[in-house]
Each structure stands twice: as C-alpha cells, then as structure tokens.
Design a protein around this motif. Sequence first.
Motif, PDB file in Angstrom:
ATOM      1  N   GLY A  21       0.794  -1.151  -0.151  1.00  0.00           N
ATOM      2  CA  GLY A  21      -0.127   0.044   0.130  1.00  0.00           C
ATOM      3  C   GLY A  21       0.904   1.086   0.141  1.00  0.00           C
ATOM      4  N   TYR A  22       0.286   2.245   0.382  1.00  0.00           N
ATOM      5  CA  TYR A  22       0.856   3.572   0.340  1.00  0.00           C
ATOM      6  C   TYR A  22       0.543   4.131   1.816  1.00  0.00           C
ATOM      7  N   GLY A  23       1.677   4.727   2.356  1.00  0.00           N
ATOM      8  CA  GLY A  23       1.233   5.267   3.768  1.00  0.00           C
ATOM      9  C   GLY A  23       0.392   4.470   4.704  1.00  0.00           C
ATOM     10  N   GLU A  24      -0.595   4.689   5.018  1.00  0.00           N
ATOM     11  CA  GLU A  24      -1.663   3.963   6.044  1.00  0.00           C
ATOM     12  C   GLU A  24      -2.465   3.336   5.053  1.00  0.00           C
ATOM     13  N   ARG A  25      -2.612   3.610   3.948  1.00  0.00           N
ATOM     14  CA  ARG A  25      -3.632   2.784   3.034  1.00  0.00           C
ATOM     15  C   ARG A  25      -3.069   1.488   2.511  1.00  0.00           C
ATOM     16  N   VAL A  26      -3.898   0.334   2.926  1.00  0.00           N
ATOM     17  CA  VAL A  26      -3.318  -0.811   2.623  1.00  0.00           C
ATOM     18  C   VAL A  26      -4.213  -1.124   1.005  1.00  0.00           C
ATOM     19  N   VAL A  27      -3.648  -1.446  -0.035  1.00  0.00           N
ATOM     20  CA  VAL A  27      -4.425  -1.519  -1.262  1.00  0.00           C
ATOM     21  C   VAL A  27      -4.449  -2.832  -1.730  1.00  0.00           C
ATOM     22  N   VAL A  28      -3.227  -3.791  -1.452  1.00  0.00           N
ATOM     23  CA  VAL A  28      -3.444  -5.158  -1.932  1.00  0.00           C
ATOM     24  C   VAL A  28      -3.200  -6.021  -0.516  1.00  0.00           C
ATOM     25  N   GLY A  45      -7.534  -7.474 -13.792  1.00  0.00           N
ATOM     26  CA  GLY A  45      -8.244  -6.894 -12.892  1.00  0.00           C
ATOM     27  C   GLY A  45      -8.882  -5.713 -13.271  1.00  0.00           C
ATOM     28  N   SER A  46      -9.902  -5.224 -12.622  1.00  0.00           N
ATOM     29  CA  SER A  46     -10.522  -3.906 -13.090  1.00  0.00           C
ATOM     30  C   SER A  46      -9.704  -2.845 -12.790  1.00  0.00           C
ATOM     31  N   ASN A  47     -10.207  -1.555 -13.158  1.00  0.00           N
ATOM     32  CA  ASN A  47      -9.479  -0.182 -12.731  1.00  0.00           C
ATOM     33  C   ASN A  47      -9.147  -0.096 -11.213  1.00  0.00           C
ATOM     34  N   GLY A  48      -8.176   0.103 -10.520  1.00  0.00           N
ATOM     35  CA  GLY A  48      -8.156   0.329  -9.326  1.00  0.00           C
ATOM     36  C   GLY A  48      -8.133  -1.010  -8.387  1.00  0.00           C
ATOM     37  N   SER A  49      -8.158  -2.222  -9.056  1.00  0.00           N
ATOM     38  CA  SER A  49      -8.166  -3.340  -8.086  1.00  0.00           C
ATOM     39  C   SER A  49      -6.804  -3.671  -7.616  1.00  0.00           C
ATOM     40  N   GLY A  50      -5.843  -2.980  -8.077  1.00  0.00           N
ATOM     41  CA  GLY A  50      -4.380  -3.038  -7.370  1.00  0.00           C
ATOM     42  C   GLY A  50      -3.485  -3.578  -7.930  1.00  0.00           C
ATOM     43  N   LYS A  51      -3.424  -3.762  -9.463  1.00  0.00           N
ATOM     44  CA  LYS A  51      -2.521  -4.606 -10.371  1.00  0.00           C
ATOM     45  C   LYS A  51      -1.042  -3.872 -10.075  1.00  0.00           C
ATOM     46  N   THR A  52      -1.295  -2.514 -10.528  1.00  0.00           N
ATOM     47  CA  THR A  52       0.233  -1.861 -10.497  1.00  0.00           C
ATOM     48  C   THR A  52       0.979  -1.865  -9.012  1.00  0.00           C
ATOM     49  N   THR A  53      -0.108  -1.714  -7.878  1.00  0.00           N
ATOM     50  CA  THR A  53       0.500  -1.462  -6.461  1.00  0.00           C
ATOM     51  C   THR A  53       0.898  -3.160  -6.297  1.00  0.00           C
ATOM     52  N   LEU A  54       0.662  -3.996  -6.865  1.00  0.00           N
ATOM     53  CA  LEU A  54       1.023  -5.529  -6.540  1.00  0.00           C
ATOM     54  C   LEU A  54       2.480  -5.535  -7.218  1.00  0.00           C
ATOM     55  N   PRO A  89       7.881  -0.252 -16.900  1.00  0.00           N
ATOM     56  CA  PRO A  89       6.545   0.619 -15.941  1.00  0.00           C
ATOM     57  C   PRO A  89       5.555   0.756 -16.986  1.00  0.00           C
ATOM     58  N   GLN A  90       4.319   1.363 -16.489  1.00  0.00           N
ATOM     59  CA  GLN A  90       2.965   1.458 -17.155  1.00  0.00           C
ATOM     60  C   GLN A  90       3.431   2.766 -18.044  1.00  0.00           C
ATOM     61  N   ALA A  91       2.659   2.950 -19.200  1.00  0.00           N
ATOM     62  CA  ALA A  91       2.754   3.949 -20.004  1.00  0.00           C
ATOM     63  C   ALA A  91       3.955   5.067 -20.046  1.00  0.00           C
ATOM     64  N   THR A 204      -2.237  -6.509 -17.388  1.00  0.00           N
ATOM     65  CA  THR A 204      -2.863  -5.913 -18.465  1.00  0.00           C
ATOM     66  C   THR A 204      -4.320  -5.984 -18.263  1.00  0.00           C
ATOM     67  N   HIS A 205      -4.964  -4.955 -18.860  1.00  0.00           N
ATOM     68  CA  HIS A 205      -6.466  -5.002 -18.821  1.00  0.00           C
ATOM     69  C   HIS A 205      -6.993  -5.821 -19.745  1.00  0.00           C
ATOM     70  N   GLU A 206      -6.368  -6.328 -20.796  1.00  0.00           N
ATOM     71  CA  GLU A 206      -7.105  -6.984 -21.853  1.00  0.00           C
ATOM     72  C   GLU A 206      -5.925  -8.216 -22.293  1.00  0.00           C
TER      73      GLU A 206
HETATM   74  N1  LIG Z   1       1.002   6.394  -5.064  1.00  0.00           N
HETATM   75  C1  LIG Z   1      -0.348   6.124  -4.603  1.00  0.00           C
HETATM   76  N2  LIG Z   1      -0.748   6.735  -3.318  1.00  0.00           N
HETATM   77  C2  LIG Z   1      -1.834   6.555  -2.786  1.00  0.00           C
HETATM   78  N3  LIG Z   1      -2.634   5.633  -3.286  1.00  0.00           N
HETATM   79  C3  LIG Z   1      -2.486   5.053  -4.580  1.00  0.00           C
HETATM   80  C4  LIG Z   1      -1.202   5.384  -5.096  1.00  0.00           C
HETATM   81  N4  LIG Z   1      -1.409   4.606  -6.208  1.00  0.00           N
HETATM   82  C5  LIG Z   1      -2.384   4.048  -6.325  1.00  0.00           C
HETATM   83  N5  LIG Z   1      -3.190   4.255  -5.435  1.00  0.00           N
HETATM   84  C6  LIG Z   1      -4.471   3.576  -5.182  1.00  0.00           C
HETATM   85  O1  LIG Z   1      -4.309   2.361  -5.113  1.00  0.00           O
HETATM   86  C7  LIG Z   1      -5.577   1.766  -5.685  1.00  0.00           C
HETATM   87  C8  LIG Z   1      -4.965   0.990  -6.681  1.00  0.00           C
HETATM   88  O2  LIG Z   1      -4.266   1.278  -7.604  1.00  0.00           O
HETATM   89  P1  LIG Z   1      -3.575   0.710  -8.838  1.00  0.00           P
HETATM   90  O3  LIG Z   1      -2.864   1.437  -9.585  1.00  0.00           O
HETATM   91  O4  LIG Z   1      -2.623  -0.446  -8.172  1.00  0.00           O
HETATM   92  O5  LIG Z   1      -4.786  -0.207  -9.489  1.00  0.00           O
HETATM   93  P2  LIG Z   1      -4.665  -0.698 -11.047  1.00  0.00           P
HETATM   94  O6  LIG Z   1      -5.396  -2.140 -10.862  1.00  0.00           O
HETATM   95  O7  LIG Z   1      -3.384  -1.037 -11.407  1.00  0.00           O
HETATM   96  O8  LIG Z   1      -5.468   0.322 -11.750  1.00  0.00           O
HETATM   97  P3  LIG Z   1      -5.624   0.612 -13.249  1.00  0.00           P
HETATM   98  O9  LIG Z   1      -5.936  -0.524 -14.155  1.00  0.00           O
HETATM   99  O10 LIG Z   1      -6.420   1.722 -13.484  1.00  0.00           O
HETATM  100  O11 LIG Z   1      -3.945   1.009 -13.594  1.00  0.00           O
HETATM  101  C9  LIG Z   1      -6.496   2.991  -6.014  1.00  0.00           C
HETATM  102  O12 LIG Z   1      -7.449   3.009  -5.402  1.00  0.00           O
HETATM  103  C10 LIG Z   1      -5.368   3.993  -6.232  1.00  0.00           C
HETATM  104  O13 LIG Z   1      -5.925   5.154  -6.155  1.00  0.00           O
END
Ligand SMILES: Nc1ncnc2c1ncn2[C@@H]1O[C@H](COP(=O)(O)OP(=O)(O)OP(=O)(O)O)[C@@H](O)[C@H]1O
Length: 301
Positions: A21-28, A45-54, A89-91, A204-206
Amino acid sequence: MTTAPGGAAPPLLRLQRAGFGYGERVVVRDVDLEVRRGERVAVLGSNGSGKTTLLRGLLGLAARTGGTVEVDGEPAPSRRSRRRTGYVPQAMTVGGGVPTTVREVVSTGRLPLRRPWVPARREDRAAVDAALEAVDMAEHAHEDVTELSGGQQRRVLIARALAAEPDLLVLDEPLAGVDAASALGLARTLAALAARDTTLLVVTHEVGPLADVVDRAVVLQHGRVVHDGPLVPELLGASDEALERLQEESRLRHQHVHHHEHETSPPPGWVSDHREHRPQPTADHPECHHPGTHHPETHRA
Ligand SMILES: Nc1ncnc2c1ncn2[C@@H]1O[C@H](COP(=O)(O)OP(=O)(O)OP(=O)(O)O)[C@@H](O)[C@H]1O
C-alpha cells in the motif's frame, strides 16, 4: 540458483500473505502467489483493483504492509533480487527532446551491472545486441528513439530491461496507449520472449492479444486474488463487468462449497476469498478455515 534444503528449486517469485500500500493505506492484501521459471503469468483486474500496486510492491516500489516476498528463495527486494528482475513501467515512452539512439537507451539497462568508469565490456555489448534482437529492433539500433512509434518505443524499453539479463521480466500494461497495429507487434514480441522461456509477469487490462503468450492468469479484485489458474475463456477480452461477474461466480461457488460442508474443492483456479466472503472459524465451526496457500503448478491448463 538457490536450492531449498530439500533439493527442489524454489519458485522464482513467491509471495505469502503479502500486502502492499501507500502510507496508511493498504491496497493489496493477503496475496499468495508463486511464479516458477518459464511461467508467463497475466495479472488482470478492473481499474483500481491493485494490479500496479502489486507489481510495485514486489519490486519494493510500494510499501509492504504484511506477509513476505521472495525471489529465488531469498527475501526481496534486495540488491540481488532487483538485478534479477526487469521492470517495464506503465505507459512510459522514451523522449524528452534529447536525441538518443535506440542502442544508447537499451545500453542504460546494463548500467547496474557495470562498474563505474569502466567501458562497456564485450559481454555488455553482447547483452545489448541480444536484447535488441529479442524485441526485433536491431535494425533500428542507430535511430533516434524520439522518432519511433509508441509501440516501437515500448519495445525499446522492454529491450532496456532485457539488457540486464533478468530472470523475471515484469511489465505493467505493455499494450496500453499504443495503436492496434503496434499492440499486435508488441504481443508478437512478448510471444517471442515466451518462446525463449522468459519468465513473465504481465499486468494487463486486456489479455486477449496475449492469449498465446500467457499460460496462467491471476485476477485481482479489490486488492485480493480471486482467481489464479488457467486462462479460462471468460477471461479473454474480459471487460470490467466480466471480471465483476467472475468474482460474483467465485463468491457463489465458495458459498456453495461451504454450504455442502466441504464435500468438494473449488474448481481449479478459484481461490478462496475467505476474508470477505467466507465465514471465519468460529467456536461452532472451528473447521471452517480456508488457508490461502496456493500451488500454481496444480492449476496449470
Ligand atoms: N501513489 C499512490 N498513493 C496512494 N494511493 C495510490 C497510489 N497509487 C495508487 N493508489 C491507489 O491504489 C488503488 C489501486 O491502484 P492501482 O494503480 O494499483 O490499480 P490498478 O489495478 O493498477 O488500476 P489501473 O488498471 O487503473 O491501472 C487505487 O485506489 C489508487 O487510487
């Protein structure tokens, strides 16, 4: 390669109950994932599901909030694990207005392996040549990267990662933001890498264009793995809605399995999403526990 005490080689990548996650926020959270040498795994996974964070988490670019990450049996990230992992990295495109040749960009991928002030050795040049060949950009080696198409630039970045001769290549949305023809070229490049047994982890999205590349899919939903197994037809060309549907089906299956007092196991590939959807052990049902440990090789097509 590190060898486990029993003699068997550990997986190239192993996450156990890993959270990022990021700071206090647990994303995955609670991700159990193993990638063996030569496997090509898509993370969907759909947008925001945490793929990039993983991906960022296992590379040490996002904070680890729990669990463990190992590369080749050793805690990661470490200097060694970073060297063994190539990241695209992405894009990201190459540019900035300064004329730079394709070869110069790819050569920068070699820097972590070179000693400062020492000119490139023969093996450095050979690794750059091989990387350019691998992405089919050798004939563009002396062209200015800023004049290439988006898809070609993406291939240059893949080559830059390959120049370090990584054991694992991690790519974030390699097909995003390029036109259909370039996406096809990139998919071919990845298929060629797959044919060379390169170990790939691709967000990947697709996944449709990469159907010939990947042999396993991991689906994230709200930061948890809801599918880990073969690239089932439902995942090909999966839209966000289709992924939501898969999650709902997974949830219903788990409920059904639980209802029948564990008479049967979930079908191959379906991972228990026990935190959100499955009852936790209680005094009444102490046996009601579904460990998340998963062995991907038992789920290969
Ligand atoms: N640097 C960051 N700081 C805080 N929160 C973040 C940061 N990067 C991503 N997030 C949050 O983490 C969650 C997951 O984001 P992430 O980019 O991992 O998803 P994703 O599945 O890769 O999305 P996408 O398909 O849109 O790229 C989102 O709610 C996003 O707002």
